[in-house]
Design an enzyme around this catalytic site. Structure first.
Site, PDB file in Angstrom:
ATOM      1  N   LEU A  46       0.873  -1.168   0.000  1.00  0.00           N
ATOM      2  CA  LEU A  46       0.000   0.000   0.000  1.00  0.00           C
ATOM      3  C   LEU A  46       0.908   1.216   0.000  1.00  0.00           C
ATOM      4  O   LEU A  46       1.878   1.272   0.761  1.00  0.00           O
ATOM      5  CB  LEU A  46      -0.896   0.026   1.245  1.00  0.00           C
ATOM      6  N   ASP A  47       0.602   2.198  -0.833  1.00  0.00           N
ATOM      7  CA  ASP A  47       1.436   3.383  -0.897  1.00  0.00           C
ATOM      8  C   ASP A  47       1.487   4.100   0.448  1.00  0.00           C
ATOM      9  O   ASP A  47       0.591   3.963   1.291  1.00  0.00           O
ATOM     10  CB  ASP A  47       0.908   4.348  -1.961  1.00  0.00           C
ATOM     11  N   TYR A  48       2.527   4.875   0.632  1.00  0.00           N
ATOM     12  CA  TYR A  48       2.722   5.664   1.851  1.00  0.00           C
ATOM     13  C   TYR A  48       1.489   6.507   2.173  1.00  0.00           C
ATOM     14  O   TYR A  48       1.085   6.632   3.332  1.00  0.00           O
ATOM     15  CB  TYR A  48       3.947   6.561   1.646  1.00  0.00           C
ATOM     16  N   ASP A  49       0.855   7.067   1.120  1.00  0.00           N
ATOM     17  CA  ASP A  49      -0.286   7.953   1.336  1.00  0.00           C
ATOM     18  C   ASP A  49      -1.630   7.237   1.168  1.00  0.00           C
ATOM     19  O   ASP A  49      -2.670   7.882   1.031  1.00  0.00           O
ATOM     20  CB  ASP A  49      -0.216   9.160   0.389  1.00  0.00           C
ATOM     21  N   SER A  50      -1.620   5.901   1.173  1.00  0.00           N
ATOM     22  CA  SER A  50      -2.851   5.125   1.158  1.00  0.00           C
ATOM     23  C   SER A  50      -3.043   4.444   2.504  1.00  0.00           C
ATOM     24  O   SER A  50      -2.109   4.315   3.294  1.00  0.00           O
ATOM     25  CB  SER A  50      -2.809   4.076   0.038  1.00  0.00           C
TER      26      SER A  50
END
Length: 202
Positions: A46-50
């Protein structure tokens, strides 16, 4: 070997790894800040901002099966976007859109009629008073880099918040941001059935 299977609700701005090996001066939060279990690794990313559901395990066979795109394992997201997508945009997302020279697989996309029951994000998204927002439920069977964000942007509705709520049969339900738990025997049984994986020691 005793296998471990964990579900984790990854908060916003947390790296999907146990160390931060970047050159950024201020250390970023990692999985190590939340999960004290050794030798488990995330299945996919999962992306850092997700935000949202992450499965971690030390079962290499299961990790491979869930990560390999050829198995088309479904992942479901709640996606907050700028403005309200019309039927044309929804149809494009369902049929597949071209991003970076690649056409995405068909997806299940539903425009939600109400805001989903999620805890507030910290920090909150930046609202613009003159621009409404809406929520989509999107189920994909592939996980290319920042795919959901690129898909919604390609049809003119940028993603503001992205939360993964399901990985196949596994659900985020009952987990608050930063919380984790063991996968239940029933959940593990469903995973094994999906890939015809033999029993392994817990």
């Amino acid at each position: 070997m005793s296998y471990r299977y964990l579900l984790f609700h990854k908060p916003y701005n947390v790296l999907c790894q146990f160390t931060d090996d970047s050159s950024i001066e201020q250390r970023r939060s990692t999985l190590k800040d939340y999960i004290p279990v050794p030798s488990v690794y995330p299945v996919g990313r999962l992306d850092y901002d997700s935000e949202g559901l992450l499965l971690l395990t030390n079962d290499g066979q299961l990790q491979h099966q869930l990560s390999d795109p050829k198995f088309q394992h479904p992942r479901t997201y709640w996606v907050q976007v700028e403005r309200i997508p019309d039927e044309t945009a929804l149809r494009q997302l369902r049929q597949g859109v071209e991003i970076q020279g690649y056409c995405t697989r068909p997806a299940t996309v539903i425009l939600l009629q109400a805001e989903p029951p999620l805890p507030p994000r910290n920090p909150p998204i930046r609202f613009r008073k003159t621009v409404p927002t809406s929520w989509l439920e999107m189920t994909l069977t592939e996980g290319r880099n920042r795919q959901v964000r690129r898909m919604t942007a390609s049809v003119g509705f940028p993603t503001l918040r992205l939360v993964r709520i399901r990985i196949g049969y596994l659900s985020l339900e009952g987990l608050q941001p930063g919380q984790w738990r063991e996968v239940t025997a029933e959940e593990l049984h469903h995973l094994r059935q999906k890939f015809y994986i033999g029993n392994a020691k817990r």
